[in-house]
Design a protein around this motif. Sequence first.
Motif, PDB file in Angstrom:
ATOM      1  N   GLY A  43       0.821  -1.205   0.000  1.00  0.00           N
ATOM      2  CA  GLY A  43       0.000   0.000   0.000  1.00  0.00           C
ATOM      3  C   GLY A  43       0.855   1.256   0.000  1.00  0.00           C
ATOM      4  O   GLY A  43       1.995   1.254   0.472  1.00  0.00           O
ATOM      5  N   SER A  44       0.296   2.336  -0.493  1.00  0.00           N
ATOM      6  CA  SER A  44       1.072   3.558  -0.686  1.00  0.00           C
ATOM      7  C   SER A  44       1.483   4.245   0.612  1.00  0.00           C
ATOM      8  O   SER A  44       2.357   5.120   0.599  1.00  0.00           O
ATOM      9  N   LYS A  45       0.899   3.865   1.756  1.00  0.00           N
ATOM     10  CA  LYS A  45       1.194   4.548   3.015  1.00  0.00           C
ATOM     11  C   LYS A  45       2.130   3.755   3.929  1.00  0.00           C
ATOM     12  O   LYS A  45       2.390   4.168   5.055  1.00  0.00           O
ATOM     13  N   THR A  46       2.659   2.625   3.458  1.00  0.00           N
ATOM     14  CA  THR A  46       3.557   1.820   4.285  1.00  0.00           C
ATOM     15  C   THR A  46       5.013   2.122   3.935  1.00  0.00           C
ATOM     16  O   THR A  46       5.407   2.020   2.768  1.00  0.00           O
ATOM     17  N   TYR A  47       5.797   2.497   4.958  1.00  0.00           N
ATOM     18  CA  TYR A  47       7.201   2.868   4.748  1.00  0.00           C
ATOM     19  C   TYR A  47       8.097   2.111   5.728  1.00  0.00           C
ATOM     20  O   TYR A  47       7.791   2.010   6.921  1.00  0.00           O
ATOM     21  N   LEU A  48       9.206   1.618   5.213  1.00  0.00           N
ATOM     22  CA  LEU A  48      10.220   0.988   6.045  1.00  0.00           C
ATOM     23  C   LEU A  48      11.201   2.047   6.526  1.00  0.00           C
ATOM     24  O   LEU A  48      11.728   2.829   5.722  1.00  0.00           O
ATOM     25  N   LYS A  49      11.435   2.078   7.839  1.00  0.00           N
ATOM     26  CA  LYS A  49      12.394   3.029   8.399  1.00  0.00           C
ATOM     27  C   LYS A  49      13.707   2.326   8.692  1.00  0.00           C
ATOM     28  O   LYS A  49      13.736   1.287   9.348  1.00  0.00           O
ATOM     29  N   LYS A  50      14.798   2.907   8.181  1.00  0.00           N
ATOM     30  CA  LYS A  50      16.124   2.353   8.440  1.00  0.00           C
ATOM     31  C   LYS A  50      17.099   3.499   8.696  1.00  0.00           C
ATOM     32  O   LYS A  50      16.886   4.625   8.246  1.00  0.00           O
ATOM     33  N   ILE A  88       1.258   8.354   7.188  1.00  0.00           N
ATOM     34  CA  ILE A  88       1.926   7.136   6.719  1.00  0.00           C
ATOM     35  C   ILE A  88       2.171   6.168   7.880  1.00  0.00           C
ATOM     36  O   ILE A  88       2.232   6.573   9.049  1.00  0.00           O
ATOM     37  N   LYS A  89       2.306   4.899   7.547  1.00  0.00           N
ATOM     38  CA  LYS A  89       2.593   3.872   8.544  1.00  0.00           C
ATOM     39  C   LYS A  89       4.067   3.505   8.441  1.00  0.00           C
ATOM     40  O   LYS A  89       4.518   2.992   7.417  1.00  0.00           O
ATOM     41  N   VAL A  90       4.826   3.766   9.491  1.00  0.00           N
ATOM     42  CA  VAL A  90       6.265   3.499   9.499  1.00  0.00           C
ATOM     43  C   VAL A  90       6.519   2.193  10.244  1.00  0.00           C
ATOM     44  O   VAL A  90       6.059   2.024  11.382  1.00  0.00           O
ATOM     45  N   VAL A  91       7.232   1.269   9.605  1.00  0.00           N
ATOM     46  CA  VAL A  91       7.473  -0.043  10.200  1.00  0.00           C
ATOM     47  C   VAL A  91       8.965  -0.325  10.265  1.00  0.00           C
ATOM     48  O   VAL A  91       9.766   0.243   9.517  1.00  0.00           O
ATOM     49  N   THR A  92       9.339  -1.226  11.167  1.00  0.00           N
ATOM     50  CA  THR A  92      10.712  -1.700  11.255  1.00  0.00           C
ATOM     51  C   THR A  92      10.917  -2.839  10.264  1.00  0.00           C
ATOM     52  O   THR A  92       9.958  -3.355   9.664  1.00  0.00           O
TER      53      THR A  92
END
Length: 233
Positions: free
Chosen positions: A112-119, A214-218
């Motif tokens: 989905g367009s609002k899911t982002y991986l944070k690194k 947005i949804k930020v995930v590990t």
Amino acid sequence: MLKFLFLFLICSVCVAQNNCIKVVYNAEVIDIAELTKANNPVESLFKAAKENASALRFDLSIISGCSLFKARNMLSTSANGDVITTSMPFLDYSGEVYRCDKEVLRQILILGSKTYLKKIDAQDWNITAETKLIDTYVCYKATSIRVVQGIDKVFHQPITAWFCPNLPFSFGPNGYGGLPGLILELQVHTSFYKAMSIETIENCEVKPRNFETIKVVTETELNQMLDKFMEEE
């Protein structure tokens, strides 16, 4: 020929006035041995990706120590519908990439367009004395290794970047950066990006769209979400 549209003698003034630096890159899918050998199960996908990649252009916008890298509208081609599904994986592009200092947010479009991986970028660059001219700009070669965890194997993929110290921006395509100059060429595994033009514009946005929602995930959370996605397919 690489086309630069402003004088770097005044670039510090432009940045001070909150003008945006915009770099346009084209892309190419590079042959590698394991994907070009006979009877490879993804041979047809790889061939289509190579043909379709030339239809893509990518914008890197830089302002106030942050950047946003994203695909722009595709060139007019009857293969537009296939470009995303074929070229993107081989270009290691999963969606727009936001970078501020060493923090990187990478969009995962499959979820989905609002899911982002944070690194946090911990790229260990080896800057060499090797140089080459890209257009009229002297660029230095930097190398590194990208470690990719496969299902039952760890892959070590070489990274080669050519950066120009006279272009004082520590950014590059697809979230890569941290070098003392703008990356004009970048190759990672099958993906190759090359700068086509650079200019200053008055305004630009360097945050992901709908940044507040947005949804930020590990990485652990992302892997769990991808496992669930594959099970549901």
